[in-house]
Enzyme design. Structure first.
Site, PDB file in Angstrom:
ATOM      1  N   LYS A 279       0.812  -1.222   0.000  1.00  0.00           N
ATOM      2  CA  LYS A 279       0.000   0.000   0.000  1.00  0.00           C
ATOM      3  C   LYS A 279       0.849   1.276   0.000  1.00  0.00           C
ATOM      4  O   LYS A 279       0.430   2.299  -0.499  1.00  0.00           O
ATOM      5  CB  LYS A 279      -0.954   0.010   1.202  1.00  0.00           C
ATOM      6  CG  LYS A 279      -2.127  -0.960   1.046  1.00  0.00           C
ATOM      7  CD  LYS A 279      -3.094  -0.836   2.215  1.00  0.00           C
ATOM      8  CE  LYS A 279      -4.245  -1.815   2.078  1.00  0.00           C
ATOM      9  NZ  LYS A 279      -5.237  -1.681   3.151  1.00  0.00           N
TER      10      LYS A 279
ATOM     11  N   ASP B 191      -9.990   2.905   1.895  1.00  0.00           N
ATOM     12  CA  ASP B 191     -10.138   2.386   3.272  1.00  0.00           C
ATOM     13  C   ASP B 191     -10.771   3.470   4.154  1.00  0.00           C
ATOM     14  O   ASP B 191     -11.572   3.176   5.045  1.00  0.00           O
ATOM     15  CB  ASP B 191      -8.775   1.983   3.855  1.00  0.00           C
ATOM     16  CG  ASP B 191      -8.280   0.650   3.304  1.00  0.00           C
ATOM     17  OD1 ASP B 191      -9.122  -0.164   2.865  1.00  0.00           O
ATOM     18  OD2 ASP B 191      -7.056   0.418   3.313  1.00  0.00           O
TER      19      ASP B 191
END
Ligand SMILES: NC(=O)c1ccc[n+]([C@@H]2O[C@H](COP(=O)([O-])OP(=O)(O)OC[C@H]3O[C@@H](n4cnc5c(N)ncnc54)[C@H](OP(=O)(O)O)[C@@H]3O)[C@@H](O)[C@H]2O)c1
Length: 286
Positions: free
Chosen positions: A69, A105
């Site tokens: 990420k 997210d």
């Protein structure tokens, strides 16, 4: 004939991911034929894999998971404000040869809290853990004007690093790093407790990080979705707290990714509940 949408999840490992289950249901419901593949990339092959995926333009949509990420960031041509601020992306859109990075997210956290009717503005929250997911939660809370966000992590400097990143972005939110053994005095005024560690997840020690004496009526949010009922959530119920697991966040971040790749989702709320029911059965089976 409809064009097929090609997408995939890049990570290491990716074996246990249920993202393909999510996107299969979404593509069926929305009538867009989709091929979604898990792509396990060894760390040594990361750079060449990204370069290949980019130049070949095989996949229009990418999800990115652990441990990439952060590592994906230098490859982007454009990043969203959230990626710029957090330094982490979980969604990539390859469009006209350019790589666009997003962090959905954060949206997943916000939608979960909204569904739980948790009032973020002026709230005090405690996040247990200080990794990538904790950063997304802290960002989401501060962006909605939480007044205090307490980060409790076994490695103090990781909590401090997270706070150093967010404090200049959100000067109206107070960020505090507290060692796990010293959180006692902060507990009674906290309205939200978030488990952002892997403790309680399948394959990890079954230890609850929920502090004792949490005020009744507070919300306990475990980011873990496997198992669905974690020890953190069981303890929360025992103390009279409201509770929510990580499945809702997982679904909302995936729906946000789909919207980035393919546009609007009609009847999103119905689709979300359908996914929730279906994924619960998938998780029970696996
Ligand atoms: N539901 C969703 O959509 C979603 C999305 C993302 C993540 N998650 C979940 O969120 C959790 C954290 O993920 P992440 O990406 O933030 O991981 P990460 O970046 O590796 O961070 C893990 C955090 O947990 C702490 N930790 C790890 N093992 C521990 C232990 N034995 N005792 C105490 N603390 C421990 C680490 O502390 P140190 O700093 O001391 O190492 C770190 O703060 C995972 O369970 C993941 O599955 C869920």
């Amino acid at each position: 004939m409809k064009e097929v949408f090609f997408a995939g999840l890049l990570g290491h490992p990716v074996r246990h991911s249920i993202s393909p289950d999510i996107f299969r249901v979404v593509s069926e419901e929305l009538g867009l034929p989709t091929v979604y593949k898990k792509i396990n990339i060894e760390p040594k092959d990361f750079k060449s894999s990204i370069q290949f995926l980019r130049s070949s333009e095989i996949l229009g949509g990418w999800n990115v998971t652990i441990p990439y990420k952060q590592k994906i960031i230098p490859f982007f041509d454009h990043v969203s404000k959230e990626v710029q601020m957090t330094g982490a992306a979980n969604v990539v859109h390859l469009k006209n040869g350019q790589l666009y990075g997003y962090n959905t997210d954060i949206y997943g956290v916000l939608k979960t809290l909204e569904e739980q009717k948790f009032e973020i503005k002026q709230s005090q929250s405690m996040i247990l853990g200080a990794g990538g997911a904790a950063l997304a939660v802290a960002y989401a809370l501060a962006a909605q004007r939480a007044s205090k966000v307490i980060i409790s992590n076994r490695t103090k400097r990781h909590a401090q690093k997270l706070i150093r990143r967010l404090r200049p972005v959100f000067p109206k939110t107070e960020f505090i790093s507290v060692q796990p053994e010293k959180i006692g005095s902060y507990v009674s005024a906290t309205q939200l407790f978030v488990n952002a560690t892997p403790l309680g997840m399948e394959g990890f020690p079954k230890i609850s990080v929920l502090p004792r004496n949490c005020p009744r009526g507070a919300l306990a949010f475990d980011l873990i979705y496997r198992p669905e009922k974690t020890i953190f959530l069981s303890e929360a119920q025992k103390y009279g707290l409201k509770s929510v697991g990580g499945l809702d966040m997982l679904i909302w971040q995936a729906l946000a990714a789909w919207k980035i790749w393919n546009g609007k989702i009609p009847n999103e709320v119905q689709l979300k509940s359908k996914l929730q029911k279906y994924l619960r059965s998938v998780l029970k089976r696996n």
